[in-house]
Design a protein around this motif. Structure first.
Motif, PDB file in Angstrom:
ATOM      1  N   LEU A 279       0.836  -1.200   0.000  1.00  0.00           N
ATOM      2  CA  LEU A 279       0.000   0.000   0.000  1.00  0.00           C
ATOM      3  C   LEU A 279       0.872   1.252   0.000  1.00  0.00           C
ATOM      4  CD1 LEU A 279      -2.744  -1.075   2.564  1.00  0.00           C
ATOM      5  CD2 LEU A 279      -3.065  -0.764   0.096  1.00  0.00           C
ATOM      6  N   ASP A 280       1.934   1.240   0.802  1.00  0.00           N
ATOM      7  CA  ASP A 280       2.843   2.385   0.855  1.00  0.00           C
ATOM      8  C   ASP A 280       3.507   2.641  -0.489  1.00  0.00           C
ATOM      9  OD1 ASP A 280       2.287   2.751   3.536  1.00  0.00           O
ATOM     10  OD2 ASP A 280       4.053   1.630   4.234  1.00  0.00           O
ATOM     11  N   LEU A 281       3.747   1.571  -1.253  1.00  0.00           N
ATOM     12  CA  LEU A 281       4.402   1.705  -2.556  1.00  0.00           C
ATOM     13  C   LEU A 281       3.430   2.115  -3.655  1.00  0.00           C
ATOM     14  CD1 LEU A 281       6.824  -1.371  -2.492  1.00  0.00           C
ATOM     15  CD2 LEU A 281       7.418   1.048  -2.277  1.00  0.00           C
ATOM     16  N   GLY A 282       2.144   2.247  -3.310  1.00  0.00           N
ATOM     17  CA  GLY A 282       1.166   2.730  -4.281  1.00  0.00           C
ATOM     18  C   GLY A 282       0.484   1.659  -5.095  1.00  0.00           C
ATOM     19  N   PHE A 283       0.681   0.390  -4.764  1.00  0.00           N
ATOM     20  CA  PHE A 283      -0.052  -0.663  -5.459  1.00  0.00           C
ATOM     21  C   PHE A 283      -1.534  -0.574  -5.093  1.00  0.00           C
ATOM     22  CE2 PHE A 283       4.216  -2.650  -5.288  1.00  0.00           C
ATOM     23  CZ  PHE A 283       4.371  -2.973  -6.639  1.00  0.00           C
ATOM     24  N   THR A 284      -2.396  -0.813  -6.060  1.00  0.00           N
ATOM     25  CA  THR A 284      -3.822  -0.791  -5.797  1.00  0.00           C
ATOM     26  C   THR A 284      -4.237  -2.054  -5.049  1.00  0.00           C
ATOM     27  OG1 THR A 284      -4.478  -1.930  -7.826  1.00  0.00           O
ATOM     28  CG2 THR A 284      -4.190   0.472  -7.946  1.00  0.00           C
ATOM     29  N   VAL A 285      -5.437  -2.007  -4.483  1.00  0.00           N
ATOM     30  CA  VAL A 285      -5.960  -3.166  -3.776  1.00  0.00           C
ATOM     31  C   VAL A 285      -6.001  -4.381  -4.700  1.00  0.00           C
ATOM     32  CG1 VAL A 285      -8.048  -4.130  -2.734  1.00  0.00           C
ATOM     33  CG2 VAL A 285      -7.256  -1.870  -2.051  1.00  0.00           C
ATOM     34  N   GLN A 286      -6.450  -4.187  -5.933  1.00  0.00           N
ATOM     35  CA  GLN A 286      -6.542  -5.317  -6.845  1.00  0.00           C
ATOM     36  C   GLN A 286      -5.169  -5.842  -7.237  1.00  0.00           C
ATOM     37  OE1 GLN A 286      -9.582  -6.823  -7.528  1.00  0.00           O
ATOM     38  NE2 GLN A 286      -8.074  -8.393  -8.044  1.00  0.00           N
ATOM     39  N   GLU A 287      -4.205  -4.958  -7.409  1.00  0.00           N
ATOM     40  CA  GLU A 287      -2.841  -5.407  -7.712  1.00  0.00           C
ATOM     41  C   GLU A 287      -2.261  -6.218  -6.552  1.00  0.00           C
ATOM     42  OE1 GLU A 287      -1.320  -1.807 -10.696  1.00  0.00           O
ATOM     43  OE2 GLU A 287      -1.127  -1.600  -8.514  1.00  0.00           O
ATOM     44  N   ILE A 288      -2.510  -5.779  -5.336  1.00  0.00           N
ATOM     45  CA  ILE A 288      -2.022  -6.523  -4.172  1.00  0.00           C
ATOM     46  C   ILE A 288      -2.703  -7.879  -4.094  1.00  0.00           C
ATOM     47  CG2 ILE A 288      -1.819  -6.524  -1.656  1.00  0.00           C
ATOM     48  CD1 ILE A 288      -1.782  -3.423  -1.821  1.00  0.00           C
ATOM     49  N   ARG A 289      -4.010  -7.907  -4.376  1.00  0.00           N
ATOM     50  CA  ARG A 289      -4.726  -9.180  -4.376  1.00  0.00           C
ATOM     51  C   ARG A 289      -4.122 -10.134  -5.408  1.00  0.00           C
ATOM     52  NH1 ARG A 289      -7.555 -11.649  -0.700  1.00  0.00           N
ATOM     53  NH2 ARG A 289      -9.770 -11.747  -1.127  1.00  0.00           N
ATOM     54  N   THR A 290      -3.753  -9.616  -6.544  1.00  0.00           N
ATOM     55  CA  THR A 290      -3.143 -10.440  -7.584  1.00  0.00           C
ATOM     56  C   THR A 290      -1.851 -11.080  -7.081  1.00  0.00           C
ATOM     57  OG1 THR A 290      -4.104  -9.109  -9.359  1.00  0.00           O
ATOM     58  CG2 THR A 290      -2.159 -10.414  -9.914  1.00  0.00           C
ATOM     59  N   MET A 291      -1.017 -10.297  -6.381  1.00  0.00           N
ATOM     60  CA  MET A 291       0.287 -10.785  -5.933  1.00  0.00           C
ATOM     61  C   MET A 291       0.195 -11.664  -4.687  1.00  0.00           C
ATOM     62  SD  MET A 291       2.819  -7.515  -6.552  1.00  0.00           S
ATOM     63  CE  MET A 291       1.876  -6.351  -5.543  1.00  0.00           C
ATOM     64  N   THR A 292      -0.828 -11.469  -3.878  1.00  0.00           N
ATOM     65  CA  THR A 292      -0.919 -12.196  -2.612  1.00  0.00           C
ATOM     66  C   THR A 292      -1.936 -13.332  -2.631  1.00  0.00           C
ATOM     67  OG1 THR A 292      -2.549 -10.620  -1.747  1.00  0.00           O
ATOM     68  CG2 THR A 292      -0.222 -10.182  -1.251  1.00  0.00           C
ATOM     69  N   SER A 293      -2.654 -13.490  -3.752  1.00  0.00           N
ATOM     70  CA  SER A 293      -3.659 -14.550  -3.788  1.00  0.00           C
ATOM     71  C   SER A 293      -3.853 -15.137  -5.180  1.00  0.00           C
ATOM     72  CB  SER A 293      -5.006 -14.024  -3.264  1.00  0.00           C
ATOM     73  OG  SER A 293      -5.991 -15.020  -3.320  1.00  0.00           O
ATOM     74  N   THR A 294      -4.292 -14.307  -6.119  1.00  0.00           N
ATOM     75  CA  THR A 294      -4.717 -14.814  -7.422  1.00  0.00           C
ATOM     76  C   THR A 294      -3.612 -15.574  -8.138  1.00  0.00           C
ATOM     77  OG1 THR A 294      -6.160 -12.872  -7.581  1.00  0.00           O
ATOM     78  CG2 THR A 294      -5.828 -14.183  -9.582  1.00  0.00           C
ATOM     79  N   ASN A 295      -2.412 -14.989  -8.200  1.00  0.00           N
ATOM     80  CA  ASN A 295      -1.313 -15.652  -8.907  1.00  0.00           C
ATOM     81  C   ASN A 295      -0.910 -16.954  -8.227  1.00  0.00           C
ATOM     82  OD1 ASN A 295      -1.227 -13.629 -10.803  1.00  0.00           O
ATOM     83  ND2 ASN A 295       0.535 -12.570  -9.903  1.00  0.00           N
ATOM     84  N   ALA A 296      -0.893 -16.958  -6.900  1.00  0.00           N
ATOM     85  CA  ALA A 296      -0.526 -18.168  -6.167  1.00  0.00           C
ATOM     86  C   ALA A 296      -1.544 -19.276  -6.408  1.00  0.00           C
ATOM     87  CB  ALA A 296      -0.413 -17.862  -4.677  1.00  0.00           C
ATOM     88  N   CYS A 297      -2.831 -18.923  -6.431  1.00  0.00           N
ATOM     89  CA  CYS A 297      -3.860 -19.923  -6.723  1.00  0.00           C
ATOM     90  C   CYS A 297      -3.676 -20.504  -8.114  1.00  0.00           C
ATOM     91  CB  CYS A 297      -5.259 -19.294  -6.602  1.00  0.00           C
ATOM     92  SG  CYS A 297      -5.761 -18.879  -4.924  1.00  0.00           S
ATOM     93  N   ASP A 303      -8.699 -23.258  -6.657  1.00  0.00           N
ATOM     94  CA  ASP A 303      -9.652 -22.194  -6.974  1.00  0.00           C
ATOM     95  C   ASP A 303      -9.345 -20.966  -6.138  1.00  0.00           C
ATOM     96  OD1 ASP A 303     -11.031 -23.772  -8.790  1.00  0.00           O
ATOM     97  OD2 ASP A 303     -12.399 -24.560  -7.267  1.00  0.00           O
ATOM     98  N   PRO A 304      -9.528 -19.772  -6.696  1.00  0.00           N
ATOM     99  CA  PRO A 304      -9.327 -18.548  -5.914  1.00  0.00           C
ATOM    100  C   PRO A 304     -10.423 -18.396  -4.868  1.00  0.00           C
ATOM    101  CG  PRO A 304     -10.228 -18.023  -8.066  1.00  0.00           C
ATOM    102  CD  PRO A 304      -9.925 -19.496  -8.081  1.00  0.00           C
TER     103      PRO A 304
END
Length: 309
Positions: A279-297, A303-304
């Motif tokens: 968040l401090d680096l300016g990533f959006t909520v959806q971008e963070i979700r992609t890196m912390t959940s969606t891609n790993a799934c 399933d996500p």
């Protein structure tokens, strides 16, 4: 910016919502011959309490797949948390041992790690102290996937075939980046579709151009909370994460904790801290979700999470 997406949510609420549904593919809870801050059951309880979607439990010296099966049967709490495991190819499991891989995958392991603490690179190039001696273990045999002529060893090809057959994940372990390219190139040729490099810029010694090339091969790059957040294991400035994501691309970037050591925060605590960093680096909520959940799934083949942010 994340706080512009939903002005009604506080920062704490945003972090809480991102923890719900997050996936940690790099958890070092115990029991382990290496002293750990918490055991598997404590990690499960912590993960359930914040709503994590899945956790992959890693030990350098044994496959905890049978342990996860027992815990799955007898744990209490949120059954929505998926417990994942893998097979580490260090000396303690026979090194580059197709038999250990076959057995682990048949039991349900989802990831195979190439040598980590027994990797030739780890013991000579990247991590120059004798951890085995400190643990009271035998002197390790230094393992590489390449022979003296720079060719992949036959047993590595057998292992790649098993990973492809079981549609599991190939992780490069602590091999040097120079070993990664022939490994992943051959893996692709043999039908492996799920590939990962953990903490590529530490121990692995990958540069930004290497991240870009690995990503082009279809490899996911996992950057670890323990090396980015404040604490004794921090290796890089916070801002480095932005460079890593720009090099490999958002859709090939995964964030894991790599936590469980006694001197570091607990995995869930560290995961919360790295989300705040994003968040401090300016990533959006959806971008963070992609890196912390969606891609790993997508990588691990689950399933996500159902619940939207």
């Amino acid at each position: 910016m994340a706080n512009q997406q939903d002005a009604t949510q506080s920062r704490s609420e945003i972090v809480d919502s991102l923890l719900r549904g997050a996936v940690d593919l790099h958890c070092h809870s115990g029991p382990s011959i290496m002293e750990r801050k918490l055991d598997h059951m404590e990690e499960i309880r912590d993960a359930e309490a914040v709503g994590l979607h899945a956790v992959l439990f890693k030990d350098h010296f044994y496959s905890n797949t049978p342990v996860m099966q027992v815990l799955e049967r007898f744990r209490e709490g949120n059954a929505n948390l998926t417990l994942l495991s893998g097979v580490p190819l260090n000396n303690q499991l026979g090194g580059l041992n197709p038999y250990a891989v076959e057995h682990g995958l048949m039991l349900g392991a989802r990831m195979v790690w190439m040598p980590t603490l027994c990797a030739h690179n780890h013991l000579t190039t990247a991590f120059r102290y004798n951890l085995h001696g400190r643990l009271g273990l035998r002197e390790p045999t230094r393992l590489s996937v390449l022979d003296d002529r720079g060719r992949l060893k036959p047993e590595v090809k057998d292992i790649l075939d098993l990973i492809a057959e079981h549609d599991a994940v190939l992780c490069g372990g602590h091999l040097h980046v120079s070993e990664m390219f022939p490994l992943f190139t051959e893996a692709r040729a043999r039908g492996v579709t799920r590939m990962l490099v953990s903490h590529p810029t530490y121990w692995i010694e990958a540069k930004l151009d290497d991240l870009k090339e690995l990503s082009a091969l279809g490899v996911y790059l996992e950057h670890c909370a323990c090396m980015l957040i404040e604490g004794p294991s921090r290796k890089f400035p916070f801002e480095a994460l932005r460079d890593y994501v720009d090099a490999a691309g958002l859709d090939r970037t995964i964030i894991g904790s790599d936590l469980g050591q006694t001197f570091n925060p607990k995995p869930v605590t560290g995961f919360r801290a790295v989300i705040e960093l994003c968040l401090d680096l300016g990533f959006t909520v959806q971008e963070i979700r992609t890196m912390t959940s969606t891609n790993a799934c997508r990588l691990i083949g689950i399933d996500p999470p159902d619940d939207p942010l």
